[in-house]
Design an enzyme around this catalytic site. Structure first.
Site, mmCIF file in Angstrom:
data_model
loop_
_atom_site.group_PDB
_atom_site.id
_atom_site.type_symbol
_atom_site.label_atom_id
_atom_site.label_comp_id
_atom_site.label_asym_id
_atom_site.label_seq_id
_atom_site.Cartn_x
_atom_site.Cartn_y
_atom_site.Cartn_z
ATOM 1 N N LYS A 80 0.820 -1.212 0.000
ATOM 2 C CA LYS A 80 0.000 0.000 0.000
ATOM 3 C C LYS A 80 0.855 1.263 0.000
ATOM 4 C CE LYS A 80 -0.849 0.171 5.027
ATOM 5 N NZ LYS A 80 -0.220 1.466 5.285
ATOM 6 N N ASP A 81 2.154 1.137 0.269
ATOM 7 C CA ASP A 81 3.049 2.290 0.249
ATOM 8 C C ASP A 81 3.784 2.447 -1.081
ATOM 9 O OD1 ASP A 81 2.388 2.724 2.889
ATOM 10 O OD2 ASP A 81 4.181 1.761 3.702
ATOM 11 N N ARG A 128 -8.243 8.288 3.102
ATOM 12 C CA ARG A 128 -9.203 7.244 2.729
ATOM 13 C C ARG A 128 -10.061 6.853 3.916
ATOM 14 N NH1 ARG A 128 -9.283 2.014 3.965
ATOM 15 N NH2 ARG A 128 -7.209 2.172 4.886
ATOM 16 N N ARG A 129 -9.424 6.603 5.044
ATOM 17 C CA ARG A 129 -10.171 6.189 6.228
ATOM 18 C C ARG A 129 -11.077 7.308 6.729
ATOM 19 N NH1 ARG A 129 -4.659 3.644 8.673
ATOM 20 N NH2 ARG A 129 -4.882 1.521 7.865
ATOM 21 N N ARG A 146 0.354 10.319 13.509
ATOM 22 C CA ARG A 146 1.561 9.818 12.840
ATOM 23 C C ARG A 146 2.356 8.960 13.813
ATOM 24 N NH1 ARG A 146 4.325 12.305 8.927
ATOM 25 N NH2 ARG A 146 5.450 10.328 8.989
ATOM 26 N N ARG A 152 1.605 4.902 18.007
ATOM 27 C CA ARG A 152 0.197 5.272 17.881
ATOM 28 C C ARG A 152 -0.624 4.647 19.010
ATOM 29 N NH1 ARG A 152 -1.051 5.341 11.330
ATOM 30 N NH2 ARG A 152 0.940 6.246 10.738
ATOM 31 N N CYS A 240 -1.471 10.308 -2.450
ATOM 32 C CA CYS A 240 -1.716 10.544 -1.037
ATOM 33 C C CYS A 240 -2.602 11.759 -0.807
ATOM 34 C CB CYS A 240 -0.397 10.711 -0.301
ATOM 35 S SG CYS A 240 0.547 12.140 -0.853
#
Length: 337
Positions: A80-81, A128-129, A146, A152, A240
């Site tokens: 995904k990156d 997206r989230r 971040r 996190r 992004c």
């Protein structure tokens, strides 16, 4: 025989790299693995959203450069990156089987999103989230988050957030899912990112020795799914700066490929979604060609619904944020994962 693997130094990146190394040594016990650690700009700059400092490709480009420079033979990435285009002479040599692609809501009590009180502060670095979850719960307060996964989770434990959104694959690979209250978010509420839950092993396209070492790790099902997803992302010119999602699944014993996708506004007030499937009878490159076609068709369908305008609006809003300096502390801008 030595194999040099380039990796970021985050806990998750090292777990993923060492998982690949262990799988290689199971079949090729004579291989000596050397880790080549890389600290990327994405790891260093933690006080700004990723799209303000170059996007998620920051996590990939400097690791990828180790292969180009000859300092490493392969690199292990979270797919995904990975940007749409790889460096010249490199390709994704191996795509192992996918981990859980869902997102999860992590709270101290493990509540579902509908049980959160109005105004609850939710941490996420993902456009997206936040776009999809704002559409479902517009009364929640989304804030930028971040740092690596343990960081996190620590911020959640300190009370800085009422809940945080993470990828299920990350907490599973780190062994943090057990004993940590969380709720798996249904894809009907939040479609996963393109390539979510998938590792990609990048190397030189002409390195036959390394390709042989990795052959047993390749999962044709996962590569087919990711091929469809990345074709969709490319058609939409996703980045992004845009809330965009795409998730494909090869079902029915490999005979049917399905895909769900979305493009949204930053505030979640407009969500364009699309879904399609196709029956497949091919294998190998022909199957990958059918997967690309499906991804492109879904992208074209969303463009016909007006996705291009949403993409342009999102990019313009993010670029305005960058110019005014308002994108570093608020909850509206993050990354497209």
């Amino acid at each position: 025989m030595k194999l040099r693997i380039a990796s970021r130094k985050s806990a998750l990146a090292l777990v993923q790299t060492r998982w690949v190394a262990a799988r290689i040594r199971e079949v090729h016990p004579d291989v000596e693995v050397e880790e080549v650690h890389v600290v990327t700009q994405g790891d260093i700059i933690l006080d700004k959203p990723l799209m303000n400092i170059g996007g998620k490709g920051l996590f990939v480009s400097e690791v990828e450069q180790c292969i180009v420079d000859g300092r490493a033979d392969i690199a292990v990435h979270s797919m995904k990156d990975v940007p749409g285009e790889l460096a010249e002479g490199l390709r994704m040599l191996c795509v192992p089987a996918r981990e859980d692609a869902h997102d999860v809501l992590v709270t101290k009590e493990g509540v579902e999103i509908d049980d959160l009180p109005a105004g609850a502060k939710i941490g996420t670095s993902s456009l997206r989230r936040s776009s999809q979850l704002k559409a479902h719960r517009p009364d929640l307060a989304f804030a930028t988050l971040r740092g690596n996964v343990p960081t996190r989770l620590g911020k959640l434990d300190e009370g800085q957030y009422d809940g945080i959104i993470l990828a299920a694959a990350g907490i599973l690979r780190l062994g943090l899912a057990e004993g940590r209250p969380h709720w798996t978010i249904p894809q009907e509420i939040c479609i996963p990112a393109v390539g979510q839950g998938v590792l990609g092993i990048e190397g030189r396209e002409d390195d036959a020795r390394v390709q042989e070492l990795l052959a047993h790790l390749e999962d044709p099902k996962t590569r087919t799914e990711v091929t469809a997803e990345r074709a969709f992302l490319s058609k939409l010119e996703g980045s992004c700066k845009v809330p965009i999602a795409g998730h494909a699944q090869l079902r029915d014993g490999g005979r049917r490929l399905t895909m769900h996708a979305m493009v949204g506004s930053l505030d979640g007030t407009k969500i364009l979604s699309g879904a399609s499937d196709c029956y497949v009878n091919e294998t190998g490159d022909a199957l990958l060609g059918e997967a690309r076609t499906l991804g492109i068709e879904i992208g074209e369908g969303l463009l016909a619904k007006g996705a291009g305008e949403l993409v342009r609006e999102a990019i313009a809003a993010v670029e305005r944020s960058q110019k005014t300096g308002n994108g570093s502390g608020g909850g509206n801008f993050g990354k497209w994962s």
